[in-house]
Enzyme design. Structure first.
Site, PDB file in Angstrom:
ATOM      1  N   CYS A  42      13.516  10.508   7.736  1.00  0.00           N
ATOM      2  CA  CYS A  42      13.374  10.091   9.140  1.00  0.00           C
ATOM      3  C   CYS A  42      14.709  10.204   9.867  1.00  0.00           C
ATOM      4  O   CYS A  42      14.746  10.344  11.075  1.00  0.00           O
ATOM      5  CB  CYS A  42      12.803   8.687   9.217  1.00  0.00           C
ATOM      6  SG  CYS A  42      13.470   7.608   7.982  1.00  0.00           S
ATOM      7  N   GLU A  98       9.868   1.018  10.660  1.00  0.00           N
ATOM      8  CA  GLU A  98      10.934   2.015  10.511  1.00  0.00           C
ATOM      9  C   GLU A  98      10.251   3.359  10.707  1.00  0.00           C
ATOM     10  O   GLU A  98       9.468   3.786   9.869  1.00  0.00           O
ATOM     11  CB  GLU A  98      11.566   1.857   9.121  1.00  0.00           C
ATOM     12  CG  GLU A  98      12.954   2.424   9.059  1.00  0.00           C
ATOM     13  CD  GLU A  98      12.958   3.788   8.411  1.00  0.00           C
ATOM     14  OE1 GLU A  98      12.839   4.781   9.175  1.00  0.00           O
ATOM     15  OE2 GLU A  98      13.053   3.868   7.178  1.00  0.00           O
ATOM     16  N   GLU A 153       9.678  15.354  16.173  1.00  0.00           N
ATOM     17  CA  GLU A 153      10.112  15.283  14.779  1.00  0.00           C
ATOM     18  C   GLU A 153       9.311  16.303  13.958  1.00  0.00           C
ATOM     19  O   GLU A 153       8.089  16.226  13.890  1.00  0.00           O
ATOM     20  CB  GLU A 153       9.861  13.877  14.242  1.00  0.00           C
ATOM     21  CG  GLU A 153      10.401  13.691  12.853  1.00  0.00           C
ATOM     22  CD  GLU A 153      10.223  12.268  12.343  1.00  0.00           C
ATOM     23  OE1 GLU A 153       9.150  11.691  12.566  1.00  0.00           O
ATOM     24  OE2 GLU A 153      11.163  11.761  11.712  1.00  0.00           O
ATOM     25  N   LYS A 201       0.847  -1.202   0.000  1.00  0.00           N
ATOM     26  CA  LYS A 201       0.000   0.000   0.000  1.00  0.00           C
ATOM     27  C   LYS A 201       0.879   1.247   0.000  1.00  0.00           C
ATOM     28  O   LYS A 201       1.508   1.585   0.985  1.00  0.00           O
ATOM     29  CB  LYS A 201      -0.928   0.045   1.213  1.00  0.00           C
ATOM     30  CG  LYS A 201      -2.049   1.033   0.931  1.00  0.00           C
ATOM     31  CD  LYS A 201      -2.598   1.762   2.119  1.00  0.00           C
ATOM     32  CE  LYS A 201      -1.818   2.865   2.721  1.00  0.00           C
ATOM     33  NZ  LYS A 201      -1.764   4.130   1.971  1.00  0.00           N
TER      34      LYS A 201
END
Ligand code: ADP
Length: 501
Positions: A308, A274, A405, A199
């Site tokens: 990331c 992750e 973040e 997906k």
């Protein structure tokens, strides 16, 4: 209807592909979603509609899982030798390489990144990842195990282990490196003999859909890779929860990673994650400061900070602080920000209006918390989702902009006294994905690397990726590793076979 996009030097195949109404790939056929509905994606450089995508839901996911199960249990894939799998994956890599320009253009349009970056990094890294993984199919081995069973004295056994494919894998892909993240996940699944329901992210599904066509062209059997597009909750959540999926592999936010984990609990499917990061990038006084400054700027500004592992917390030893901050701010000001397709663009727009609002929200919070923008600090222009590359000072570990973040081109710079002061501060994060150290002292480099709680530590470099180098996070940056031989463990089960002789 998608609007025709007029961009200089667009490949005609790209223009055609973008203006199609896209379907899902299930069992080797391109099919409409069960609901017949679609959703629009947007060109981040203009905010205009780019493409129309099938809105998959739990019924489409169920169909795709059935196809993947059937291909895993009964199809030609299950009877193929490892060497045959190698050839097919290698062929896919060749086809991707042959169509490099088309994929680079699609990625740039969909995600906003500079075309030059997609050409030099995203597509070639995806090609190399498939090639590296292709080679593993014939090298996945078990062991022979000497047994000394105390309650069967004198008995002899032949015992060995097999590494078998884990089965049907759900793969949920993010939008920051859409093709590359799909390659990171498809490569190990294919080489180990798994089957897949993939997906893509709803913001950036185009390269995965085009890759689906190449997967067919390469001769990978029907049902081995199924692609269902859709929104996270509508298509991602039922994939993570599906009782006939053996493993789910996810890259995305830590928040959604936790939802995936909960959804996976129903059938205790295996999970690899992750997730986010807030990576410290450390510059010591003895570093080659010119390289460290360039490296610190690229660590945060590459891919517009939408990595990331972005080096978003810059720690600089006291004496060099002003010089490094000034250097990174100057580098930020020199960055040519513009549409990804414009020649000379070094930084494109953020991927979506939502990300634009999120990053600008953090900039406001930072200022309210007492941070000061040495450069940047706001949106750029009125059209498209551009943000100025930003360097924040007067920051500390209690602030949201240092803890959370941001996923945009925003770095917080903080001075430190010495290694004893540095290490607890650098590790003061719920994340542990990556870190950087810049020094000319080899002892300091390795002793700091040993103390940083991060899955990757770059020394005098940053953002160096290779298919052979494992990548993944400590703490809330994830579970498991992508790439390298480590990833193969996450796509295989170990079977111990014990025979009495
Ligand atoms: P971001 O917040 O940065 O957009 P996400 O973590 O939301 O990133 O998205 C990464 C991927 O996860 C996308 O493919 C998205 O559709 C998917 N996703 C989002 N929410 C869910 C969910 N509840 N369950 C499964 N997948 C999801």
């Amino acid at each position: 209807m998608a609007t025709a996009v007029s961009v200089p030097s667009m490949d005609p195949n790209v223009a055609r592909f973008v203006s199609r109404t896209h379907k899902n790939l299930i069992n080797g056929k391109w099919v409409e979603s069960e609901s017949g509905e679609s959703f629009a994606t947007f060109n981040p450089a203009t905010g205009e509609v780019l493409s129309n995508i099938a809105a998959g839901n739990s019924v489409d996911i169920d169909r795709a899982v059935k196809a993947a199960r059937d291909a895993f249990e009964n199809g030609p894939w299950s009877r193929m030798t490892a060497a045959e799998r190698t050839k097919l994956i290698w062929k896919l890599a060749d086809l991707l390489e042959k169509n490099l320009e088309e994929f680079a253009q699609l990625e740039s349009l969909d995600n906003g990144k500079p075309l030059a970056v997609a050409r030099a990094a995203d597509v070639p890294l995806a090609v190399e990842n498939f090639r590296y993984m292709a080679g593993w199919a014939t090298k996945i081995e078990g062991n022979t195990i000497p047994l000394s069973v105390p309650y069967t004295p004198g008995a002899k056994y032949l015992a060995y282990t097999l590494r078998e494919p884990i089965g049907v894998v759900g793969q949920i892909i993010p939008w920051n490196f859409p093709l590359l993240m799909a390659a990171w996940k498809l490569g190990p699944a294919l080489t180990t003999g798994c089957t897949v329901v993939l997906k893509p992210a709803e913001q950036t599904p185009l390269t995965a859909l085009r890759l689906g066509e190449l997967i067919q062209e390469a001769g990978i059997p029907d049902g081995v890779v199924n692609i269902v597009t859709g929104l996270g909750e509508a298509a991602g959540a039922p994939l993570a929860a599906h009782p006939d999926v053996d493993k789910v592999a996810f890259t995305g936010s830590t928040e959604v990673g936790k939802l995936i984990l909960q959804a996976a609990a129903g059938n205790l499917k295996k999970v690899s994650l992750e997730l986010g990061g807030k990576s410290p990038n450390v510059v010591l006084d003895d570093a080659d400061l010119d390289s460290a400054i360039a490296g610190a700027a690229s660590a945060i500004f590459f891919n517009h900070g939408q990595c990331c592992c972005a080096g978003s917390r810059l720690y600089v030893e006291q004496k060099s602080f002003d010089k490094v901050v000034e250097g990174v701010a100057k580098a930020a000001e020199k960055i040519n920000v513009g549409p990804g397709f414009n020649p000379g663009t070094q930084m494109g727009p953020l991927v979506s209006e939502e990300q634009l609002a999120r990053v600008c929200g953090y900039l406001d919070v930072g200022v309210a918390e007492g941070a000061k923008a040495v450069t940047g600090g706001s949106r750029l222009g009125e059209k498209g989702y551009f943000v100025k590359p930003t360097v924040l000072v007067n920051t500390n570990e209690k602030m949201k902009v240092v803890q959370e973040e941001i996923f945009g081109p925003v770095v917080t710079a903080i001075p430190f006294r010495d290694a004893d002061d540095l290490i607890p501060r650098a590790n003061n994060s719920t994340y542990g994905l990556a870190a950087g150290v810049w020094t000319s002292d080899i002892k300091k480099a390795h002793s700091i690397a040993a103390k940083l709680r991060a899955g990757t530590v770059w020394i005098n470099c940053y953002n160096i990726f290779d298919a052979a180098l494992p990548f993944g996070g400590y703490k809330q940056s994830g579970w498991g590793r992508e790439m390298g031989h480590e990833v193969l463990e996450q796509y295989t089960e170990v079977k111990a076979v014990c025979a009495a002789l």
